[in-house]
Write a protein that holds these residues in place. Sequence first.
Motif, short mmCIF file in Angstrom:
data_model
loop_
_atom_site.label_atom_id
_atom_site.label_comp_id
_atom_site.label_asym_id
_atom_site.label_seq_id
_atom_site.Cartn_x
_atom_site.Cartn_y
_atom_site.Cartn_z
N MET A 98 0.84 -1.19 0.00
CA MET A 98 0.00 0.00 0.00
C MET A 98 0.88 1.25 0.00
O MET A 98 1.80 1.36 0.82
CB MET A 98 -0.90 0.01 1.23
CG MET A 98 -1.87 1.18 1.30
SD MET A 98 -2.84 1.21 2.83
CE MET A 98 -3.75 -0.34 2.66
N PRO A 99 0.64 2.20 -0.92
CA PRO A 99 1.45 3.43 -0.93
C PRO A 99 1.39 4.14 0.42
O PRO A 99 0.37 4.12 1.12
CB PRO A 99 0.77 4.27 -2.02
CG PRO A 99 0.10 3.28 -2.90
CD PRO A 99 -0.34 2.17 -2.00
N ARG A 100 2.50 4.78 0.79
CA ARG A 100 2.59 5.41 2.10
C ARG A 100 1.52 6.47 2.30
O ARG A 100 0.95 6.59 3.39
CB ARG A 100 3.99 6.02 2.27
CG ARG A 100 4.20 6.66 3.63
CD ARG A 100 5.62 7.16 3.80
NE ARG A 100 5.80 7.80 5.09
CZ ARG A 100 6.95 8.33 5.51
NH1 ARG A 100 8.02 8.29 4.72
NH2 ARG A 100 7.03 8.88 6.70
N ALA A 157 -5.56 6.55 5.35
CA ALA A 157 -6.51 5.50 5.00
C ALA A 157 -7.90 5.73 5.58
O ALA A 157 -8.92 5.44 4.92
CB ALA A 157 -5.98 4.14 5.46
N LEU A 158 -7.98 6.25 6.79
CA LEU A 158 -9.28 6.46 7.41
C LEU A 158 -10.08 7.51 6.63
O LEU A 158 -11.28 7.32 6.35
CB LEU A 158 -9.11 6.89 8.87
CG LEU A 158 -10.39 7.01 9.70
CD1 LEU A 158 -11.17 5.71 9.70
CD2 LEU A 158 -10.05 7.43 11.14
N THR A 159 -9.44 8.62 6.27
CA THR A 159 -10.11 9.65 5.48
C THR A 159 -10.50 9.14 4.11
O THR A 159 -11.62 9.38 3.64
CB THR A 159 -9.20 10.88 5.34
OG1 THR A 159 -8.92 11.41 6.64
CG2 THR A 159 -9.87 11.96 4.49
N VAL A 160 -9.59 8.41 3.46
CA VAL A 160 -9.88 7.86 2.13
C VAL A 160 -11.07 6.91 2.19
O VAL A 160 -11.97 6.97 1.34
CB VAL A 160 -8.63 7.14 1.58
CG1 VAL A 160 -8.98 6.36 0.31
CG2 VAL A 160 -7.52 8.14 1.29
#
Length: 219
Positions: free
Chosen positions: A1-3, A9-12
């Motif tokens: 997974m890209p940094r 991740a939570l916002t995405v």
Amino acid sequence: MPRWIRSNALTVAMLGAFLVFLALQSVFGWQTHNEELAGYGAQPLSWLAYLGTGHFAESVFENWESEFLQMGGYVLLTAYLVQKGSAESKPEDQTDRPEDDERRAKPDSPWPVRVGGLPLAVYRNSLSLALLLIFLGSFVGHLLGGVVDYNEQQALQSGAAPISAWQFLGTSDFWFQSMQNWQSEFLAVGTLIVLSIFLRQHASPESKPVTAAHAETGA
């Protein structure tokens, strides 16, 4: 997974879910609205045309309105009120956090903290202010979208003359739409506050540690 994705991740995930469900709402709302129009013998709308209707705007903004009222109110209330044992509450004996003292500002602290004065006064309350401003914007969006949809419904049903947004604000229809959402939002948050006293979710910052006593307050 890209940094970058891992770090956000939570916002995405949340915004991704929002866009998916908004798109689905628009599709099902479009189908529902066209069924209503067909019942009155009116021509159906294209999906793009539906996105500009009061029906869609009202359904979106009346929900945003309740969400941001709940979040803004929650942020403000948790600053002053406590609930013993809840992970959603600050400890009963914690009147303020030492790190909130601007005299502890560091070189990498936000610039309003380093500047002080009015910028700091606004920044100290910026989260609740932002949420409540979004609530007000959504409230206006609900009102404007709602009056368009209301006038359209009245024209289809009885050919009644349109009313103004100010007049729609005084109708039971507008406040019924608002209250049915507002009450559910505060019920959901109140339920979370109480359940977090007794129940746990491993690894969640919204939960107390699994080993914490029920009477322990704060996450």
